[in-house]
Design a protein around this motif. Structure first.
Motif, short mmCIF file in Angstrom:
data_model
loop_
_atom_site.label_atom_id
_atom_site.label_comp_id
_atom_site.label_asym_id
_atom_site.label_seq_id
_atom_site.Cartn_x
_atom_site.Cartn_y
_atom_site.Cartn_z
N GLU A 112 -38.99 3.22 14.22
CA GLU A 112 -39.67 4.48 14.46
C GLU A 112 -40.94 4.51 13.60
N LEU A 113 -42.06 4.89 14.23
CA LEU A 113 -43.32 4.96 13.51
C LEU A 113 -43.31 6.15 12.55
N LYS A 157 -43.79 6.49 19.85
CA LYS A 157 -42.94 6.91 18.73
C LYS A 157 -42.27 5.73 18.04
N ARG A 158 -42.23 4.58 18.72
CA ARG A 158 -41.60 3.38 18.17
C ARG A 158 -42.59 2.21 18.24
N VAL A 189 -51.88 -3.76 20.24
CA VAL A 189 -51.99 -3.32 18.85
C VAL A 189 -52.51 -1.88 18.85
N ILE A 190 -51.71 -0.96 18.30
CA ILE A 190 -52.15 0.44 18.30
C ILE A 190 -52.78 0.85 16.97
#
Length: 68
Positions: free
Chosen positions: A4-5, A13-14, A42-43
């Motif tokens: 989980e981020l 969210k993950r 890549v976020i």
């Protein structure tokens, strides 16, 4: 594995966390960052430069442990 981020990013969210330690010339680091910005997989990323002798010593210790 997936975790989980710490906070939601672009409705995600993950995600996966990766840590890379490397030594490279400035031009190479700029190119790596450019490619990461382009990649849709890549976020978010963060690049940190080790400067103090303590940080560099810690990094070298990690490298030696990995080599064994």
């Amino acid at each position: 594995g997936s975790r989980e981020l710490a906070y939601e990013i672009n409705k995600n969210k993950r995600g996966y966390y990766f840590v890379y330690y490397f030594e490279a010339p400035t031009s190479s680091i700029s190119e790596i960052e450019r490619v990461l910005r382009i990649s849709e997989d890549v976020i978010k990323f963060l690049t940190i430069k080790f400067e103090s002798k303590k940080e560099i010593s810690f990094w070298n210790t990690l490298v030696e442990k990995i080599k064994k």
